[in-house]
Design a protein around this motif. Structure first.
Motif, PDB file in Angstrom:
ATOM      1  N   SER A  84       0.828  -1.206   0.000  1.00 41.64           N
ATOM      2  CA  SER A  84       0.000   0.000   0.000  1.00 41.64           C
ATOM      3  C   SER A  84       0.862   1.255   0.000  1.00 41.64           C
ATOM      4  CB  SER A  84      -0.907   0.009   1.228  1.00 41.64           C
ATOM      5  OG  SER A  84      -1.779  -1.094   1.203  1.00 41.64           O
ATOM      6  N   LEU A  85       0.332   2.300  -0.627  1.00 38.86           N
ATOM      7  CA  LEU A  85       1.069   3.566  -0.688  1.00 38.86           C
ATOM      8  C   LEU A  85       0.096   4.730  -0.747  1.00 38.86           C
ATOM      9  CD1 LEU A  85       0.907   4.135  -4.034  1.00 38.86           C
ATOM     10  CD2 LEU A  85       2.735   2.478  -3.957  1.00 38.86           C
ATOM     11  N   HIS A  86       0.624   5.930  -0.493  1.00 38.21           N
ATOM     12  CA  HIS A  86      -0.205   7.145  -0.528  1.00 38.21           C
ATOM     13  C   HIS A  86       0.686   8.323  -0.907  1.00 38.21           C
ATOM     14  CE1 HIS A  86      -3.096  10.214   0.534  1.00 38.21           C
ATOM     15  NE2 HIS A  86      -3.979   9.275   0.810  1.00 38.21           N
ATOM     16  N   PRO A  87       0.244   9.174  -1.838  1.00 39.33           N
ATOM     17  CA  PRO A  87       1.060  10.339  -2.192  1.00 39.33           C
ATOM     18  C   PRO A  87       1.009  11.392  -1.099  1.00 39.33           C
ATOM     19  CG  PRO A  87      -1.039  10.445  -3.319  1.00 39.33           C
ATOM     20  CD  PRO A  87      -1.002   9.127  -2.597  1.00 39.33           C
ATOM     21  N   GLY A  88       1.975  12.280  -1.118  1.00 45.42           N
ATOM     22  CA  GLY A  88       1.916  13.435  -0.229  1.00 45.42           C
ATOM     23  C   GLY A  88       3.127  13.593   0.652  1.00 45.42           C
TER      24      GLY A  88
END
Length: 143
Positions: free
Chosen positions: A42-46
């Motif tokens: 899992s990943l998330h930008p920012g």
């Protein structure tokens, strides 16, 4: 992957593209990158930052005229997705997990940048090289 992409990292990639690799070498490197990408999860930008807030209520510690003490710190996740700028506050209990998601996204960006650089180099060895060569004019049979 704890490596961070920096301007010097980007500049380092450019001379790498000039090294002579075979199509097979490039394909093997791309395959290794694909395996690394699959392991990311899992990943998330920012990016995460710490914020302090002033509520504005009279008599609150944040409004003290002598020694104001803003509320916080609060962790804030900021990112842009499909052109939409978004800020979200992150609960203290979720901070470790969100930090890992953001780090995974940065690793994703780094790996995909490497993949694109290799793909460009591979294209120059294959179809693009042939497309840039001048074609000999065909002899047309007389009518």
């Amino acid at each position: 992957m704890s490596e961070r992409l920096t301007v010097s990292g980007i500049i380092y990639i450019i001379p790498d593209m000039k090294s002579i690799l075979t199509v097979q070498d490039i394909d093997e490197k791309i395959l290794r990158l694909k395996h690394q990408l699959l392991k990311l999860g899992s990943l998330h930008p920012g990016s995460l930052s710490r914020q302090y807030q002033v509520c504005g209520k009279r008599g609150c510690k944040c409004m003290d005229p002598q020694k104001p003490r803003p509320h916080g710190p609060y962790s804030k996740l900021t990112y842009v997705y499909h052109g939409k700028f978004t800020c979200r506050f992150v609960r203290a209990g979720s901070l470790k997990e969100v930090t890992a998601l953001v780090a995974a996204f940065k690793a994703f960006r780094h790996l995909t940048d490497e993949w694109v650089a290799l793909a460009i180099q591979r294209a120059q060895l294959g179809p693009l090289e042939r497309a840039t060569k001048k074609l000999k004019p065909r002899k047309t049979p007389p009518r």
